[in-house]
Design an enzyme around this catalytic site. Structure first.
Site, PDB file in Angstrom:
ATOM      1  N   ARG A  23       6.531  33.501 -11.117  1.00  0.00           N
ATOM      2  CA  ARG A  23       5.767  33.413  -9.861  1.00  0.00           C
ATOM      3  C   ARG A  23       6.094  32.128  -9.122  1.00  0.00           C
ATOM      4  NH1 ARG A  23      -0.634  34.235 -10.137  1.00  0.00           N
ATOM      5  NH2 ARG A  23      -0.516  32.187 -11.129  1.00  0.00           N
ATOM      6  N   GLU A  82      -9.429  39.075  -0.939  1.00  0.00           N
ATOM      7  CA  GLU A  82      -9.445  38.137  -2.066  1.00  0.00           C
ATOM      8  C   GLU A  82     -10.623  37.176  -1.936  1.00  0.00           C
ATOM      9  OE1 GLU A  82      -6.249  34.893  -3.743  1.00  0.00           O
ATOM     10  OE2 GLU A  82      -5.490  36.895  -3.293  1.00  0.00           O
ATOM     11  N   LYS A  85       1.428  30.790  -4.539  1.00  0.00           N
ATOM     12  CA  LYS A  85       0.489  29.695  -4.829  1.00  0.00           C
ATOM     13  C   LYS A  85       0.957  28.409  -4.151  1.00  0.00           C
ATOM     14  CE  LYS A  85      -1.892  29.305  -8.641  1.00  0.00           C
ATOM     15  NZ  LYS A  85      -3.225  29.825  -8.272  1.00  0.00           N
TER      16      LYS A  85
END
Length: 348
Positions: free
Chosen positions: A93, A230, A194
């Protein structure tokens, strides 16, 4: 022959007691300075070189620095082993996020080696089983100086660690406010990685919601304001009958959570039908149960949501699906349950 970093760890470990001087029973979710952190650098056009452990402390950065981060945990088993949960997913990720941000990233094996070294160097800070976990924060930053718009000329990758307790104390069920004016992500943006820029948009909405007595915020899509996406730092699931639904990640506005991915697999093993789809806010209001997932929150029940002038409460506690999922995933993470999926990595 162990690597130089591992040789250092072996020497350091001989001088360390089994546990640090911490009141594990009072451990909360916050930064507790540990002994060591891991750092390595990369100049533009090069690859990351061999990193090294340094005493935990402040780092020197250009004022223009920025970047990506990850979050994962090390658990101590009842027989004294140290386990990581799917760390290769964090490595991949970060690589994906780095490509989106035009940054170099460590090779997955470099990432994993750095995580292992950081845990071993700080092993006395890993809480006893059931008292908490050692939270690891890998950071990838543009550390070279740049004034114009463009990638930095130098990058720093580092990992620091901190023992933490529950993110939400006592795992109390969340009381969510559905935010319909402020947004955290847009299609084509960075909502699916992220990046540090992915989290600052939530601060104002979260501050306002907490001032009203809510524990957190659930955001809607920015295009129509009709679909749930989210929570500030975790994914959301809803349950209706035998069907579990979670917002799709295909639009790039929802983070592809590692706990989310794991919960989907476990829920299917339990016999539930799991759908990744666009979810109208009305489906949330009609659900039997709702819960959130993430490295920090693990699986946390949602007790209620408020949307405009309507408040809905959900099933929580013993017998709730969220509790069963929590017990299963933490059982695997701590070695109490057999890891039939090969998700855990032992550090030695």
């Amino acid at each position: 022959m162990p690597s130089p970093g591992l040789q250092t760890i072996l020497i350091l470990s001989k001088d360390h007691e089994k546990y640090s001087d911490v009141n594990w029973d009072e451990l909360e979710f916050g930064v507790v300075p540990t002994d060591y952190m891991y750092t390595m650098k990369c100049s533009k056009g090069d690859e990351f070189s061999q990193g090294h452990l340094t005493p935990y402390g402040n780092i020197e950065l250009s004022p223009s620095a920025g970047g990506l981060f990850e979050g994962l945990k090390a658990n101590r088993t009842e027989d004294g082993r140290f386990l990581l949960f799917r760390p290769e997913e964090n490595a991949l990720r970060m690589k994906m996020g780095a490509e989106r941000m035009c940054m170099p990233s460590p090779f997955p094996q470099q990432f994993l080696d750095a995580v292992k070294q950081t845990v071993l160097a700080n092993k006395r800070w890993v809480p006893p089983t059931g008292k908490g976990t050692l939270y690891l924060r890998p950071l990838l930053m543009g550390s070279g100086s740049v004034l114009g718009l463009g990638p930095a000329p130098e990058y720093t990758f580092l990992i620091f660690a901190s023992p933490v307790g529950s993110y939400h104390k006592g795992r109390a069920a969340l009381n969510l406010y559905v935010e319909d004016k402020l947004h955290r992500a847009t299609p084509g943006g960075t909502g699916g990685i992220k990046s540090i820029t992915n989290y600052s948009p939530v601060y104002l909405a979260q501050k306002q919601a907490r001032a009203k007595g809510f524990s957190d915020v659930l955001f809607l899509d920015s295009l129509t304001g009709k679909y749930i996406e989210e929570i500030t730092a975790c994914n959301i699931f809803i349950l209706k009958g035998n069907v579990i639904s979670t917002p799709t990640i295909i639009h790039g506005t929802v983070l592809p959570g590692i706990t989310r991915k794991s919960v989907i697999d476990i829920a299917r093993d339990f016999g539930y039908q799991v759908e990744e789809r666009v979810i109208p806010v009305e489906d949330l209001l009609e659900a039997d149960e709702a819960f959130c997932t993430g490295t920090a929150v693990v699986v946390t029940p949602i007790g209620a949501v408020t949307y405009q002038d309507r408040r809905v409460e959900y099933k929580t506690g013993k017998g709730a699906l969220s509790q069963k999922l929590y017990e299963t995933i933490t059982g695997i993470q701590t070695g109490r349950l057999e890891d039939k999926k090969g998700w855990t990595m032992e550090i030695n």
